[in-house]
Write an enzyme that holds these catalytic residues in place. Structure first.
Site, PDB file in Angstrom:
ATOM      1  N   ASN B 269       0.811  -1.216   0.000  1.00  0.00           N
ATOM      2  CA  ASN B 269       0.000   0.000   0.000  1.00  0.00           C
ATOM      3  C   ASN B 269       0.839   1.258   0.000  1.00  0.00           C
ATOM      4  O   ASN B 269       0.372   2.321   0.402  1.00  0.00           O
ATOM      5  CB  ASN B 269      -0.906   0.008   1.222  1.00  0.00           C
ATOM      6  CG  ASN B 269      -1.869  -1.138   1.176  1.00  0.00           C
ATOM      7  OD1 ASN B 269      -2.663  -1.227   0.257  1.00  0.00           O
ATOM      8  ND2 ASN B 269      -1.769  -2.031   2.125  1.00  0.00           N
ATOM      9  N   HIS B 271       3.043   2.049   1.918  1.00  0.00           N
ATOM     10  CA  HIS B 271       3.375   2.502   3.263  1.00  0.00           C
ATOM     11  C   HIS B 271       4.651   1.822   3.708  1.00  0.00           C
ATOM     12  O   HIS B 271       4.984   0.730   3.258  1.00  0.00           O
ATOM     13  CB  HIS B 271       2.257   2.142   4.237  1.00  0.00           C
ATOM     14  CG  HIS B 271       1.017   2.899   3.952  1.00  0.00           C
ATOM     15  ND1 HIS B 271      -0.207   2.299   3.844  1.00  0.00           N
ATOM     16  CD2 HIS B 271       0.814   4.215   3.742  1.00  0.00           C
ATOM     17  CE1 HIS B 271      -1.113   3.210   3.578  1.00  0.00           C
ATOM     18  NE2 HIS B 271      -0.529   4.380   3.514  1.00  0.00           N
ATOM     19  N   CYS B 306       3.650   5.913   8.107  1.00  0.00           N
ATOM     20  CA  CYS B 306       4.506   6.778   7.302  1.00  0.00           C
ATOM     21  C   CYS B 306       4.316   6.401   5.838  1.00  0.00           C
ATOM     22  O   CYS B 306       4.333   5.226   5.492  1.00  0.00           O
ATOM     23  CB  CYS B 306       5.948   6.538   7.732  1.00  0.00           C
ATOM     24  SG  CYS B 306       7.161   7.207   6.636  1.00  0.00           S
TER      25      CYS B 306
END
Lengths: 370, 392
Positions: B269, B271, B306
C-alpha cells in the site's frame, strides 16, 4: 561418493518429514520461564557434535562453520546425477512489495540462499564464501563479477517457487552459477538467472586464474556438458554494459551503507546494490512497469564508510534485437522504442572520487492490466 | 458458513478494488486510541489475521483476487507442508518450523532483529491462514470484511535472549488472547527445535479500526464469534507495570534527519513496512555501540503510519545512568576516566565499555514525520541492550 550423499540427504528428508508430522513435543507445556541468557556452552556443544560430518567430506572443520540440523533437514536436494540442486520456497508475506508480488530483492535473496545451500550440500565452506579446500589454503575467494536476473512472472504471497541451480567453469578465471525458477504448482518457468564469479586473493585483492586443482575440486559437481540457463545466442546476459554518460537524467545521491546492509562477511550485501540501482529509477516507470531484467557488473566493493550515488539514464535502443527477447509480444522489428518495454542504463559510484562500484542495465515491461 | 460468506462477498469486493486505487486508509493518526484512558491498556486486541502488516493493510479488492489465486482455505487446516506449520494448543495455537536463511543474518553472523520481527509477522499470518478465517492477505476475517474493519497494531514487545545463526532450525509458536473487551493480544515464543530452549518471546496488542471512517471500533458480535474460540489466557511475556515511553524532543542525544523511505521499504500500500521503522530507530544508535552490544528487549508503541513521500526524523536518547552515557565519547580519550580504576578491564582488551559495569544500556526512541508545522509521531520505542560475548 556423490551418490552416497544424495541418498543420505534423501533419507534424512524422509525421516524429517515423518518426524514433523508426528506427535509434537510438549515444549509449550513449560510455564513462563524466567528470562535467561542461553549459555554459549550449550550452543557450542550442539555444534561440535555435527562437525564430524563435515570433516568426512574433506572440509576443514576449523575454518568452516559446522553443519547444522538445517543441513540434514533441508528442504532442497541434489538431483539424481548430483549435478544440480533444487529447493522450494514459499513466498512470505513480508517479501511482497509494492506490486503485491515478490520484489526483485526477494528473488535475488532466494537465488543467493539456494546457491549457498547447494554449496553447503556438496561440501564447500559454509562461511558464506563457498570455497574449496585448496582455495582456503591459498586465501582465495569467489567474488561476483556479473549478475543477470530475468523474471517473467513474479510470484505472489504464498506461491511456492522451485529453484534449480548448478555451477560450471567459465574460462580460465571464473565460474558461473545458473538458476531456473519455476512456479511449483504449475511447473511454469517464471524466471532465469546467471552469474559470473572470479577468484580473488583475499589478502592482495587481486584476481587470480583458476588453477587446475581448484577447477577439479569445483567441477566435480558441475554438469559434464555445458548447460546454460540462457542457451540462446546473443542473449542479453552477455551484452556489455556501457558506462553511463554524465550528466545523468535521474539520480539519487548520498546513499550510505548501514550496518543492516552488511552480510555475514561484513560486505555490503549484493542485494543492497540492486536496491540502490532502483533508487534512481523515475517513479512513473516504477508505477506502470515491472522489472523484467536486471544485469549488474560488479566493479569494486563498497565499504561501510563510502557514500554512494545512484545514476540512471534511459538507454535508447537502436536495433530491434536488443529490445525484444523471446518473451516479447511484439514480433516486428521496430526502430523506435516500444513503450511496452523500457530500458535503462545505471551507474553506482562513490560520491567523492566518482569511482565505479557497479554498472547496470534494467529492462522493464508494462504491468499487466488488472 | 464461512464458505458461504466468502462467495457472497467475492464479487462485491472485486468491484470495489478497481475504484480503490488511491485509497489511503492508514494516514489517519492512531492518537485516538485512548479509549479508556491509558494508552497501553486499551489497545491490545489484535486481530488474528492482521499481524504486523495490518497497519499497512487494507487492500480489499486485491485480497479477493488473491483469495482465489492463493487458495486461501475456508476451513481449519491442521498441517501445512510448505509452511511447515501445524495447529497446536488443543487446536487453537500454531507452530511453524523455520530455518534461518543466509540473507537473514547480519554482520555478526546472527539473525537480525528485523528478520526475527519478519518471522513473527509471517507466523501470525500463517496462523490465521490455517484457521480458515482468513479473508485477505493481511489478516481480516470474513466478519471483519463485512464490517469494513481492519486490525491495527498498537503495541509490540519482543525479548530476545539468544539470536539464532544461519541454518539454525527454530520452532515458532503463536496464539491469541483477549485484550480488554474490544482488542486482541497475539503472543509468540521462538524456540530452538533441537534443544527446546526459548530464544525469544513476544507479545503484541491490536485494535480494530473501521477502514473507511478511520475510527476505532468495538468488536462486532459476529467477529467475536469467529475469533473468541481461539482465545487462550497463556502469555509469553507478563509485565506488572506497563512502562510509559517518554516522548523525546530535539534535545535528544542522537538524531537522524531526512530519512526517506527507499522503494524497497514500501509494502503493497505504499506505506513503510512496520519492521522498517525498527531499522531506522536502531540506525540512530552509533555503530560502535551496535557492534559491541546485542538487543535484549524492544518495546514499540505505534502511533501513525509513514507514507512513501514522508520525510522522517529519528531521535534516540540513552538513559542517564551516570557515566554510562558518556562512555562512547570517552572511548578514545584516556584522560577522563572519572576516577575509576579501569586498568584490569583495559588489559583484558575489552576497552572502556566493559569497564563500566554490568548494567544494560537502555534507550528511548522516537520516529516522527518531519513537517514544518508540526512533527507527527510515527512510533515510540524503548530498547535494552547488553554487551555481546565475543565468541567468534
Amino acid at each position: 561418493m556423490m551418490k552416497l550423499s544424495c541418498n543420505a540427504v534423501d533419507q534424512i528428508h524422509g525421516g524429517a518429514q515423518c518426524r514433523f508430522l508426528g506427535p509434537h513435543k510438549t515444549y509449550c507445556a513449560a510455564p513462563r520461564r524466567k528470562v535467561s541468557i542461553l549459555p554459549w556452552g550449550s550452543g557450542k556443544k550442539r555444534r561440535a557434535e555435527i562437525v564430524a560430518v563435515v570433516s568426512d567430506r574433506g572440509a576443514v572443520p576449523g575454518r568452516v562453520e559446522p553443519m547444522t540440523l538445517a543441513d540434514r533437514l533441508r528442504q532442497g536436494s541434489l538431483a539424481e546425477d548430483g549435478k544440480s540442486y533444487r529447493e522450494c520456497f514459499i513466498v512470505r508475506s513480508y517479501e511482497v512489495g509494492m506490486n503485491k508480488t515478490a520484489t526483485v530483492e526477494t528473488i535475488a535473496n532466494l537465488l543467493q540462499e539456494v546457491g549457498c545451500n547447494h554449496a553447503q550440500v556438496v561440501g564447500f565452506s559454509t562461511d558464506g564464501f563457498a570455497t574449496t579446500t585448496t582455495m582456503r589454503k591459498l586465501h582465495l575467494i569467489w567474488v561476483t563479477a556479473r549478475m543477470h536476473i530475468e523474471v517473467y512472472k513474479y510470484p505472489a504471497w504464498s506461491d511456492v517457487v522451485e529453484i534449480e541451480t548448478w555451477c560450471q567453469g567459465e574460462g580460465r578465471i571464473g565460474t558461473r552459477r545458473d538458476w531456473i525458477l519455476k512456479d511449483y504448482a504449475t511447473g511454469q518457468v517464471i524466471g532465469r538467472a546467471t552469474s559470473k564469479w572470479v577468484m580473488m586473493n583475499q589478502d592482495t585483492r587481486r584476481l587470480q586464474k583458476v588453477s587446475d586443482d581448484v577447477r577439479e575440486e569445483h567441477l566435480v559437481f558441475a554438469p559434464r556438458e555445458l548447460r546454460l540457463a540462457f542457451p540462446e545466442s546473443n542473449n542479453s546476459s552477455l551484452k556489455k554494459i556501457a558506462k553511463l554518460e554524465d550528466p545523468a537524467e535521474y539520480t539519487r545521491l548520498g546513499l550510505v551503507p548501514r550496518r543492516a546492509d552488511l552480510d555475514m562477511n561484513q560486505h555490503v550485501n549484493n542485494v543492497t546494490y540492486i536496491g540502490w540501482v532502483l533508487e534512481s529509477m523515475p517513479q512513473e516507470v516504477i508505477d506502470t512497469h515491472e522489472l523484467q531484467t536486471i544485469t549488474l557488473d560488479y566493479r569494486r566493493e563498497c565499504q561501510q564508510d563510502d557514500v554512494v550515488d545512484s545514476l540512471t539514464n534511459v538507454e535508447h535502443v537502436k536495433n530491434a534485437e536488443a529490445n525484444l527477447d523471446s518473451r516479447g509480444a511484439n514480433g516486428s522489428p521496430a526502430a523506435t522504442e516500444n513503450h511496452d518495454y523500457r530500458q535503462f542504463l545505471h551507474l553506482l559510484r562513490i560520491s567523492g572520487d566518482g569511482s565505479e562500484i557497479n554498472r547496470g542495465r534494467t529492462v522493464w515491461r508494462k504491468k499487466p492490466a488488472r | 458458513m464461512a464458505t458461504f460468506s466468502t462467495l457472497a462477498y467475492f464479487p462485491i469486493t472485486i468491484k470495489v478494488s478497481r475504484i480503490r486505487a488511491s485509497y489511503d486508509p492508514n494516514k489517519k493518526s492512531l492518537n485516538n486510541i485512548k479509549i479508556n484512558g491509558t494508552l497501553t491498556k486499551s489497545t491490545a486486541k489484535l486481530d488474528m489475521a492482521s499481524t504486523l502488516t495490518s497497519i499497512s493493510v487494507t487492500e480489499n479488492g486485491y485480497i479477493s483476487e488473491q483469495q482465489v489465486r492463493q487458495n486461501i482455505p475456508t476451513t481449519k487446516q491442521f498441517v501445512d507442508h510448505y509452511r511447515q506449520g501445524m495447529i497446536i494448543e488443543g487446536g487453537v495455537g500454531y507452530r511453524q518450523r523455520v530455518v534461518i536463511r543466509s540473507y537473514e543474518v547480519g554482520p555478526d553472523k546472527t539473525a537480525t532483529l528485523e528478520s526475527i520481527l519478519n518471522l513473527l509477522q509471517e507466523t501470525a499470518l500463517n496462523h490465521v491462514w490455517m484457521s480458515g478465517l482468513l479473508s485477505d492477505g493481511f489478516g481480516a476475517t470474513h466478519g471483519m470484511m463485512k464490517h469494513d474493519l481492519i486490525w491495527v497494531v498498537s503495541r509490540m514487545q519482543v525479548q530476545v535472549d539468544h539470536y539464532p545463526i544461519w541454518g539454525e532450525v527454530l520452532e515458532i509458536d503463536t496464539w491469541v488472547g483477549a485484550s480488554g473487551k474490544n482488542g486482541m493480544r497475539r503472543d509468540w515464543l521462538i524456540r530452538s527445535e533441537a534443544t527446546g530452549h526459548v530464544f525469544a518471546r513476544a507479545t503484541s496488542t491490536w485494535v480494530m479500526m473501521n477502514r473507511k471512517t478511520r475510527r476505532l471500533s468495538k468488536m462486532p458480535e459476529d467477529v467475536r464469534a469467529e475469533i473468541a474460540p481461539w482465545f487462550i489466557k497463556k502469555q509469553a511475556i507478563t509485565e506488572d507495570i506497563v512502562e510509559k515511553i517518554v516522548k523525546l524532543n530535539s534535545q535528544a542525544k542522537y538524531m537522524n534527519n531526512d530519512l526517506k523511505p527507499k522503494r524497497s521499504d514500501l509494502d503493497m500500500n505504499h506505506h513503510v513496512n512496520n519492521v522498517k521503522y525498527v531499522r531506522w530507530m536502531l540506525e540512530t544508535i552509533p555503530d560502535k555501540i551496535l557492534e559491541a552490544h546485542q538487543l535484549t528487549s524492544i518495546i514499540l508503541e505505534y502511533r501513525r503510519e509513514c507514507g512513501s513521500s514522508d520525510i522522517v526524523q529519528s531521535l534516540c536518547q540513552p538513559d542517564e545512568d551516570g557515566i554510562l552515557k558518556d562512555e562512547v565519547k570517552q572511548e578514545n580519550d584516556g584522560s577522563h576516566i572519572n576516577g575509576f580504576s579501569l586498568a584490569a578491564e583495559i588489559l583484558e582488551g575489552n576497552g572502556y565499555l566493559a569497564s563500566f559495569g554490568k548494567q544494560p544500556l537502555r534507550y528511548t526512541h522516537l520516529l516522527q514525520i518531519d513537517e514544518e508545522s508540526k512533527n507527527e509521531e510515527i512510533v515510540r520505542g524503548r530498547t535494552t541492550w547488553k554487551k555481546k560475548s565475543f565468541s567468534h
